[in-house]
Design a protein around this motif. Sequence first.
Motif, PDB file in Angstrom:
ATOM      1  N   TYR A  31       0.836  -1.325  -0.158  1.00 19.50           N
ATOM      2  CA  TYR A  31       0.167   0.026   0.147  1.00 19.50           C
ATOM      3  C   TYR A  31       0.824   1.216  -0.057  1.00 19.50           C
ATOM      4  O   TYR A  31       2.063   1.262   0.977  1.00 19.50           O
ATOM      5  CB  TYR A  31      -0.911   0.024   1.315  1.00 19.50           C
ATOM      6  CG  TYR A  31      -2.121  -0.849   1.231  1.00 19.50           C
ATOM      7  CD1 TYR A  31      -1.898  -2.204   1.227  1.00 19.50           C
ATOM      8  CD2 TYR A  31      -3.330  -0.405   1.059  1.00 19.50           C
ATOM      9  CE1 TYR A  31      -3.237  -3.024   1.304  1.00 19.50           C
ATOM     10  CE2 TYR A  31      -4.192  -1.231   1.175  1.00 19.50           C
ATOM     11  CZ  TYR A  31      -4.177  -2.515   1.235  1.00 19.50           C
ATOM     12  OH  TYR A  31      -5.385  -3.408   1.116  1.00 19.50           O
ATOM     13  N   SER A  32       0.203   2.200  -0.512  1.00 20.37           N
ATOM     14  CA  SER A  32       1.031   3.634  -0.552  1.00 20.37           C
ATOM     15  C   SER A  32       0.200   4.159   0.700  1.00 20.37           C
ATOM     16  O   SER A  32      -0.850   4.259   0.758  1.00 20.37           O
ATOM     17  CB  SER A  32       0.845   4.409  -1.706  1.00 20.37           C
ATOM     18  OG  SER A  32       1.530   3.953  -3.053  1.00 20.37           O
ATOM     19  N   VAL A  33       1.173   4.696   1.807  1.00 13.97           N
ATOM     20  CA  VAL A  33       0.762   5.398   2.653  1.00 13.97           C
ATOM     21  C   VAL A  33       1.277   6.801   2.762  1.00 13.97           C
ATOM     22  O   VAL A  33       2.277   6.972   2.641  1.00 13.97           O
ATOM     23  CB  VAL A  33       1.067   4.535   4.008  1.00 13.97           C
ATOM     24  CG1 VAL A  33       0.597   5.047   5.253  1.00 13.97           C
ATOM     25  CG2 VAL A  33       0.818   3.170   3.885  1.00 13.97           C
ATOM     26  N   ALA A  34       0.492   7.694   3.204  1.00 12.99           N
ATOM     27  CA  ALA A  34       0.860   8.992   3.192  1.00 12.99           C
ATOM     28  C   ALA A  34       0.216   9.793   4.295  1.00 12.99           C
ATOM     29  O   ALA A  34      -0.790   9.488   5.089  1.00 12.99           O
ATOM     30  CB  ALA A  34       0.141   9.844   1.819  1.00 12.99           C
ATOM     31  N   TRP A  35       0.740  10.836   4.830  1.00 12.40           N
ATOM     32  CA  TRP A  35       0.633  11.900   5.759  1.00 12.40           C
ATOM     33  C   TRP A  35      -0.113  13.148   5.208  1.00 12.40           C
ATOM     34  O   TRP A  35       0.456  13.623   4.176  1.00 12.40           O
ATOM     35  CB  TRP A  35       1.448  11.980   6.621  1.00 12.40           C
ATOM     36  CG  TRP A  35       1.996  10.857   7.371  1.00 12.40           C
ATOM     37  CD1 TRP A  35       3.019  10.164   7.316  1.00 12.40           C
ATOM     38  CD2 TRP A  35       1.563  10.602   8.726  1.00 12.40           C
ATOM     39  NE1 TRP A  35       3.052   9.131   8.250  1.00 12.40           N
ATOM     40  CE2 TRP A  35       2.197   9.445   9.178  1.00 12.40           C
ATOM     41  CE3 TRP A  35       0.548  11.113   9.508  1.00 12.40           C
ATOM     42  CZ2 TRP A  35       1.988   8.838  10.448  1.00 12.40           C
ATOM     43  CZ3 TRP A  35       0.353  10.284  10.921  1.00 12.40           C
ATOM     44  CH2 TRP A  35       0.856   9.339  11.314  1.00 12.40           C
ATOM     45  N   PHE A  36      -1.482  13.609   5.753  1.00 15.21           N
ATOM     46  CA  PHE A  36      -1.743  14.725   5.387  1.00 15.21           C
ATOM     47  C   PHE A  36      -2.080  15.372   6.510  1.00 15.21           C
ATOM     48  O   PHE A  36      -2.202  14.945   7.599  1.00 15.21           O
ATOM     49  CB  PHE A  36      -3.228  14.402   4.715  1.00 15.21           C
ATOM     50  CG  PHE A  36      -3.124  13.831   3.162  1.00 15.21           C
ATOM     51  CD1 PHE A  36      -3.023  12.359   2.986  1.00 15.21           C
ATOM     52  CD2 PHE A  36      -2.981  14.492   2.058  1.00 15.21           C
ATOM     53  CE1 PHE A  36      -2.824  11.813   1.833  1.00 15.21           C
ATOM     54  CE2 PHE A  36      -2.780  13.969   0.790  1.00 15.21           C
ATOM     55  CZ  PHE A  36      -3.023  12.529   0.769  1.00 15.21           C
ATOM     56  N   ARG A  37      -2.331  16.783   6.481  1.00 19.24           N
ATOM     57  CA  ARG A  37      -2.692  17.675   7.529  1.00 19.24           C
ATOM     58  C   ARG A  37      -3.671  18.528   7.138  1.00 19.24           C
ATOM     59  O   ARG A  37      -3.921  19.055   6.194  1.00 19.24           O
ATOM     60  CB  ARG A  37      -1.382  18.371   8.182  1.00 19.24           C
ATOM     61  CG  ARG A  37      -0.852  19.403   7.207  1.00 19.24           C
ATOM     62  CD  ARG A  37       0.495  19.911   7.826  1.00 19.24           C
ATOM     63  NE  ARG A  37       1.068  20.748   7.024  1.00 19.24           N
ATOM     64  CZ  ARG A  37       2.514  21.149   7.284  1.00 19.24           C
ATOM     65  NH1 ARG A  37       3.113  21.109   8.415  1.00 19.24           N
ATOM     66  NH2 ARG A  37       3.171  22.069   6.635  1.00 19.24           N
ATOM     67  N   GLN A  38      -4.520  18.953   8.118  1.00 15.62           N
ATOM     68  CA  GLN A  38      -5.750  19.980   8.021  1.00 15.62           C
ATOM     69  C   GLN A  38      -5.462  20.842   9.157  1.00 15.62           C
ATOM     70  O   GLN A  38      -5.824  20.726  10.462  1.00 15.62           O
ATOM     71  CB  GLN A  38      -6.866  19.107   8.068  1.00 15.62           C
ATOM     72  CG  GLN A  38      -8.239  20.046   7.769  1.00 15.62           C
ATOM     73  CD  GLN A  38      -9.521  19.169   7.746  1.00 15.62           C
ATOM     74  OE1 GLN A  38      -9.470  18.243   8.563  1.00 15.62           O
ATOM     75  NE2 GLN A  38     -10.337  19.699   7.027  1.00 15.62           N
TER      76      GLN A  38
END
Length: 124
Positions: A31-38
């Motif tokens: 899996y591609s795993v990413a971090w996002f922020r809000q």
Amino acid sequence: QVQLVESGGGLVQAGGSLRLSCAADLTVHSYSVAWFRQAPGPGHDFVAGVSGLGSDTSYANSVRGRFTVSRDNARNTVYLQMDNLKPEDTAVYYCAAVFGFARVPEDPNRYRDWGQGTQVTVSS
């Protein structure tokens, strides 16, 4: 479907460090795993990620050189090491996963599975 749980957020002074963890309930090596922020307001901003196929890594310009993304396949966990934190890094951080991709997708709409988020607050 992948269940993701983030941990490691908190309050830190500018210049400090935190390490976020994203634990999955199944093997995520494909899996591609990413971090996002809000931050307050709409939309998730891409921070960093690691691809499922080829182990490509990608970083937003604003964090390159300060943040490091890594994965531990034996622990089904992806980490985000955050150093030299700045007040503008304050946000809720989410990890997200999608099967496949040799390059890390940076569009949040590509991701199907998301964690619940962890708050990071950097004081000046």
